[in-house]
Each structure stands twice: as C-alpha cells, then as structure tokens.
Motif scaffolding. Sequence first.
Motif, PDB file in Angstrom:
ATOM      1  N   ALA A 144       0.668  -1.122  -0.044  1.00 51.28           N
ATOM      2  CA  ALA A 144       0.150  -0.231  -0.006  1.00 51.28           C
ATOM      3  C   ALA A 144       0.878   1.317   0.018  1.00 51.28           C
ATOM      4  CB  ALA A 144      -0.967   0.017   1.310  1.00 51.28           C
ATOM      5  N   ALA A 145       1.910   1.068   0.627  1.00 51.28           N
ATOM      6  CA  ALA A 145       2.818   2.334   0.856  1.00 51.28           C
ATOM      7  C   ALA A 145       3.593   2.660  -0.625  1.00 51.28           C
ATOM      8  CB  ALA A 145       4.033   2.223   1.965  1.00 51.28           C
ATOM      9  N   ALA A 146       4.012   1.484  -1.429  1.00 51.93           N
ATOM     10  CA  ALA A 146       4.361   1.758  -2.703  1.00 51.93           C
ATOM     11  C   ALA A 146       3.382   2.075  -3.506  1.00 51.93           C
ATOM     12  CB  ALA A 146       4.978   0.311  -3.009  1.00 51.93           C
ATOM     13  N   THR A 147       2.106   1.948  -3.395  1.00 50.82           N
ATOM     14  CA  THR A 147       1.107   2.303  -4.306  1.00 50.82           C
ATOM     15  C   THR A 147       1.105   3.920  -4.073  1.00 50.82           C
ATOM     16  OG1 THR A 147       0.067   0.348  -3.891  1.00 50.82           O
ATOM     17  CG2 THR A 147      -1.283   2.328  -4.833  1.00 50.82           C
ATOM     18  N   GLY A 148       1.120   4.355  -2.802  1.00 48.49           N
ATOM     19  CA  GLY A 148       1.156   5.833  -2.623  1.00 48.49           C
ATOM     20  C   GLY A 148       2.500   6.505  -3.224  1.00 48.49           C
ATOM     21  N   TRP A 149       3.341   5.926  -3.044  1.00 44.17           N
ATOM     22  CA  TRP A 149       5.000   6.347  -3.225  1.00 44.17           C
ATOM     23  C   TRP A 149       4.733   6.760  -4.991  1.00 44.17           C
ATOM     24  CZ3 TRP A 149       7.731   2.356   0.001  1.00 44.17           C
ATOM     25  CH2 TRP A 149       7.762   2.688   1.373  1.00 44.17           C
ATOM     26  N   VAL A 150       4.405   5.691  -5.628  1.00 44.05           N
ATOM     27  CA  VAL A 150       4.252   6.083  -7.319  1.00 44.05           C
ATOM     28  C   VAL A 150       3.177   6.777  -7.691  1.00 44.05           C
ATOM     29  CG1 VAL A 150       5.387   3.636  -7.552  1.00 44.05           C
ATOM     30  CG2 VAL A 150       2.992   3.942  -7.430  1.00 44.05           C
ATOM     31  N   GLY A 151       2.465   7.408  -6.736  1.00 48.74           N
ATOM     32  CA  GLY A 151       1.511   8.391  -6.920  1.00 48.74           C
ATOM     33  C   GLY A 151       0.178   7.975  -7.599  1.00 48.74           C
ATOM     34  N   ALA A 152      -0.180   6.633  -7.372  1.00 51.84           N
ATOM     35  CA  ALA A 152      -1.491   6.065  -7.645  1.00 51.84           C
ATOM     36  C   ALA A 152      -2.642   6.245  -7.208  1.00 51.84           C
ATOM     37  CB  ALA A 152      -1.089   4.651  -8.043  1.00 51.84           C
ATOM     38  N   LEU A 153      -2.620   7.195  -6.115  1.00 45.67           N
ATOM     39  CA  LEU A 153      -3.696   7.613  -5.153  1.00 45.67           C
ATOM     40  C   LEU A 153      -4.502   8.889  -5.595  1.00 45.67           C
ATOM     41  CD1 LEU A 153      -2.091   6.638  -1.619  1.00 45.67           C
ATOM     42  CD2 LEU A 153      -3.462   5.238  -3.146  1.00 45.67           C
ATOM     43  N   PRO A 154      -5.626   9.008  -5.195  1.00 43.43           N
ATOM     44  CA  PRO A 154      -6.163  10.246  -5.339  1.00 43.43           C
ATOM     45  C   PRO A 154      -5.729  11.380  -4.749  1.00 43.43           C
ATOM     46  CG  PRO A 154      -8.039   8.354  -4.887  1.00 43.43           C
ATOM     47  CD  PRO A 154      -6.615   7.911  -4.821  1.00 43.43           C
ATOM     48  N   GLY A 155      -5.689  12.567  -4.971  1.00 45.50           N
ATOM     49  CA  GLY A 155      -4.995  13.626  -4.610  1.00 45.50           C
ATOM     50  C   GLY A 155      -5.365  14.021  -3.213  1.00 45.50           C
ATOM     51  N   ASP A 156      -6.508  13.465  -2.692  1.00 45.77           N
ATOM     52  CA  ASP A 156      -6.786  13.843  -1.306  1.00 45.77           C
ATOM     53  C   ASP A 156      -6.362  12.820  -0.308  1.00 45.77           C
ATOM     54  OD1 ASP A 156      -8.809  12.247  -2.087  1.00 45.77           O
ATOM     55  OD2 ASP A 156     -10.405  13.221  -1.066  1.00 45.77           O
ATOM     56  N   MET A 157      -5.978  11.831  -0.805  1.00 43.87           N
ATOM     57  CA  MET A 157      -5.631  10.881   0.076  1.00 43.87           C
ATOM     58  C   MET A 157      -4.124  10.540   0.259  1.00 43.87           C
ATOM     59  SD  MET A 157      -6.446   6.547  -0.262  1.00 43.87           S
ATOM     60  CE  MET A 157      -8.339   7.024   0.062  1.00 43.87           C
ATOM     61  N   THR A 158      -3.680  10.634   1.340  1.00 43.94           N
ATOM     62  CA  THR A 158      -2.373  10.374   1.728  1.00 43.94           C
ATOM     63  C   THR A 158      -1.817   8.882   1.725  1.00 43.94           C
ATOM     64  OG1 THR A 158      -2.497  10.228   3.999  1.00 43.94           O
ATOM     65  CG2 THR A 158      -2.180  12.575   3.050  1.00 43.94           C
ATOM     66  N   THR A 159      -0.548   8.655   1.765  1.00 40.36           N
ATOM     67  CA  THR A 159       0.024   7.349   1.620  1.00 40.36           C
ATOM     68  C   THR A 159      -0.322   6.738   3.022  1.00 40.36           C
ATOM     69  OG1 THR A 159       1.626   7.807   0.161  1.00 40.36           O
ATOM     70  CG2 THR A 159       2.135   5.844   1.522  1.00 40.36           C
ATOM     71  N   GLY A 160      -0.243   7.187   4.016  1.00 38.21           N
ATOM     72  CA  GLY A 160      -0.468   6.942   5.331  1.00 38.21           C
ATOM     73  C   GLY A 160      -1.992   6.419   5.586  1.00 38.21           C
ATOM     74  N   GLU A 161      -2.730   7.135   4.955  1.00 40.77           N
ATOM     75  CA  GLU A 161      -4.252   6.784   5.144  1.00 40.77           C
ATOM     76  C   GLU A 161      -4.595   5.450   4.241  1.00 40.77           C
ATOM     77  OE1 GLU A 161      -6.372  11.212   5.552  1.00 40.77           O
ATOM     78  OE2 GLU A 161      -6.107  10.651   3.649  1.00 40.77           O
ATOM     79  N   TYR A 162      -4.010   5.550   3.155  1.00 44.38           N
ATOM     80  CA  TYR A 162      -4.205   4.299   2.371  1.00 44.38           C
ATOM     81  C   TYR A 162      -3.630   3.175   2.996  1.00 44.38           C
ATOM     82  CZ  TYR A 162      -4.390   1.236  -1.897  1.00 44.38           C
ATOM     83  OH  TYR A 162      -4.653   0.074  -2.479  1.00 44.38           O
ATOM     84  N   VAL A 163      -2.526   3.333   3.739  1.00 43.53           N
ATOM     85  CA  VAL A 163      -1.987   1.967   4.388  1.00 43.53           C
ATOM     86  C   VAL A 163      -3.175   1.658   5.381  1.00 43.53           C
ATOM     87  CG1 VAL A 163       0.070   1.203   5.908  1.00 43.53           C
ATOM     88  CG2 VAL A 163       0.431   2.651   3.728  1.00 43.53           C
ATOM     89  N   ALA A 164      -3.481   2.583   6.167  1.00 44.76           N
ATOM     90  CA  ALA A 164      -4.320   2.383   7.355  1.00 44.76           C
ATOM     91  C   ALA A 164      -5.688   1.629   6.734  1.00 44.76           C
ATOM     92  CB  ALA A 164      -4.372   3.752   8.197  1.00 44.76           C
ATOM     93  N   TYR A 165      -6.337   2.291   5.615  1.00 44.93           N
ATOM     94  CA  TYR A 165      -7.545   1.898   5.440  1.00 44.93           C
ATOM     95  C   TYR A 165      -7.305   0.547   4.826  1.00 44.93           C
ATOM     96  CZ  TYR A 165     -10.160   6.096   5.753  1.00 44.93           C
ATOM     97  OH  TYR A 165     -10.943   7.107   6.007  1.00 44.93           O
ATOM     98  N   SER A 166      -6.266   0.144   4.024  1.00 44.69           N
ATOM     99  CA  SER A 166      -5.776  -1.164   3.608  1.00 44.69           C
ATOM    100  C   SER A 166      -5.529  -2.255   4.802  1.00 44.69           C
ATOM    101  CB  SER A 166      -4.576  -1.193   2.887  1.00 44.69           C
ATOM    102  OG  SER A 166      -4.705  -0.338   1.709  1.00 44.69           O
ATOM    103  N   LEU A 167      -5.129  -1.788   5.886  1.00 45.14           N
ATOM    104  CA  LEU A 167      -5.000  -2.852   6.878  1.00 45.14           C
ATOM    105  C   LEU A 167      -6.437  -2.971   7.995  1.00 45.14           C
ATOM    106  CD1 LEU A 167      -1.405  -1.649   8.441  1.00 45.14           C
ATOM    107  CD2 LEU A 167      -2.199  -3.752   6.928  1.00 45.14           C
ATOM    108  N   LEU A 168      -7.311  -1.950   7.890  1.00 42.31           N
ATOM    109  CA  LEU A 168      -8.339  -2.063   8.998  1.00 42.31           C
ATOM    110  C   LEU A 168      -9.637  -2.246   8.070  1.00 42.31           C
ATOM    111  CD1 LEU A 168      -7.471   1.169  11.067  1.00 42.31           C
ATOM    112  CD2 LEU A 168      -7.042  -1.002  11.490  1.00 42.31           C
ATOM    113  N   THR A 169      -9.568  -2.332   6.841  1.00 39.95           N
ATOM    114  CA  THR A 169     -10.850  -2.778   6.232  1.00 39.95           C
ATOM    115  C   THR A 169     -10.829  -3.790   5.774  1.00 39.95           C
ATOM    116  OG1 THR A 169     -10.162  -1.318   4.209  1.00 39.95           O
ATOM    117  CG2 THR A 169     -11.594   0.045   5.723  1.00 39.95           C
ATOM    118  N   GLY A 170     -12.204  -4.444   5.280  1.00 37.12           N
ATOM    119  CA  GLY A 170     -12.258  -5.702   4.676  1.00 37.12           C
ATOM    120  C   GLY A 170     -11.887  -6.926   5.612  1.00 37.12           C
TER     121      GLY A 170
END
Length: 331
Positions: free
Chosen positions: A230-256
């Motif tokens: 998830a962090a690598a996804t954020g580092w390559v700039g594949a996330l929406p502009g309003d979502m930080t890498t840390g938020e994507y990592v947290a959502y990836s771990l806490l959801t589903g």
Amino acid sequence: MKQLITAPAPHAHSGDSVRRNMLLVILALLPAYVVSVIEFGIGALITAAISVIACVATEWLISRYLLKENKQTIGDLSAVLTGLLLAFNLPSNIDWWIVVIGAIVAIGIAKMSYGGLGQNPFNPALVGRVFLLIAFPVQMTTWPTPQGFATSYVDAETAATPLYYLKHAVKTGQSVELPSLMDSLLGSMGGSLGEVCALALIVGGLFLICAKVITWHIPVSILATVALFAAATGWVGALPGDMTTGEYVAYSLLTGGMMLGAFFMATDYVTSPMSAWGKIIFGIGIGFIVMVIRTWGAYPEGMSFAILIMNACVPLLNKIRPRRFGEKKKA
C-alpha cells in the motif's frame, strides 16, 4: 507382578488438545462477534446460529451414516469453529438456506471428503465462502449498513463496503467519501460479520499469540506485506489527490477481511506451513496476492482467494525445514 509398559517418547503430556485450541479460538472471536451483534442486530445472531448448527449437523451425519464411525468428532469443536468462521465471512442479512449450503460445502466437501480434521488441504470455511460468492454473487455482496441492534433480518438497508469505494478511488483517481479511520477501527461500517471491528479482531489475535495457540509469523508477515504494498502504491503517485499514503496504508489494513484473515483464517494449523520460514513466506504470499486482487482484480476483497491459493503451496513450503544438529550440507 505388574506388567512393564513401554512406549515411545514423549512421556509427558503438555495438556494441549484440539478441543482446547478450538475453544480458545472461539473465545478470541467473541469480542468481534459481540460488536457485530451490536451493529447488525438479530441478523448476526441468526446467521451465526444457522451456520454453526448446519456445520455440526453435517459433520455428524457424514460421520454417522457415510463414514460409519462410532466415535463422533463433533466434540472437538472444530465444526463449531468452522461454522463461526463461515458466519464471519457472510453478510448478516443473507438468506438462511444459503448459509446452510455454505456449511454443507465447507464441512462435507472441504473437510470430510478428505478424511476429516487434519487432512483437509484447504480452509473449510473459506471454501464455503468462495463457493457461495461464485454461486450467489448478488446475495454475497449485498452488505447491510450498521443500524444498532436491528430487529429485522433480511430487509435491511444496504450499501457498498469501504473497500469497494477505496478500490474505486484508486482505480479512477476520483475522491470518495470513506468512513473515518476510527470507525474502521471500532466497527461502524458495512460488511460481513468479521469486517466490522478491526480492534476486536486484533485483541483476539494477540490473545491467541499470548496463549501460544498461534505464532506471530503469519499475521505479521501478511500485515507487513500489505502495508509495504500500500505504501508503494502511494509512493508511485497512484492515489487520489486528497488521500495520503499513510491513510491508504491504514485503510488497507483496517478494512475488509484483513484482520480476520491474518489472525484467524491463515493461521489454521492444518492448512498452514509448519516451519517458521515457511510461515513467513506463506504470509508474504497472502499479503501480496490480496493487494494484487484489491488493486487490479474484479473483486474489491481478495483475502479468501489469497489464503486458498497459498494453502495449495503448503506442501511445497513444508519442504523448508531446519537442518538437523550435526547434519552436513550436501555438496
């Protein structure tokens, strides 16, 4: 004169047993189940009850009338645990007869057809869940929204899960409204019974590690791999502009089904490797496959598929064994 009884080692019993371990896992699941009942109400009670009863009844009937076994195996609580885990992978508003079909597939096909407990190559609850997902995709992806202790069963307000919106955001680059990280941690979001409260599942998982029912290798390797992906996804700039890498990592771990799969499904004794390095590789494979499916696959969640795929690799991973003391390395 008394007869001398000889027997091979070990001569001291640790007090451990299948029934004890199954009971401890059931106890570890109770906090998350209580939260699911609070959030989804009577639907969570009905779904879990039907699943457990159907799993136990299926194992009893097969043992009694097909395998002709005099000694029943339902007393080891493995069928009860399978029923509870299957329920944790289902929506609380699913039709009762679909739950029964899932239980029959989980016990009858994925467990008893291989000879029973200890001989099944795939996690029975996940086989039941994947079968239902393929056979009844609409019912299996109609998720109720938490409404407190709702008294209705089937007629509940439904919505997509946070993982669906997260996948849509990453795929399209558009901003979406997600539940807060606190809601994701405490369970106020839609999904299956085992997706509502990451904190309760973490507490239950840590309890199992402290009780030495499971080891840390599989959960830690899964969660670390998912976090790095998830962090690598954020580092390559594949996330929406309003979502930080840390938020994507947290959502990836806490959801589903991340926490449920990492602590309770992937750590199944029978379908996971025996060695420490085998478990670590097993967990890394699961984490990687989960994120590949979540990012590019057709389904927003991939934990069930990832675990079953890596279950098939367990015989190969069990070839990884520590060198025996005094053994010389072959040329």
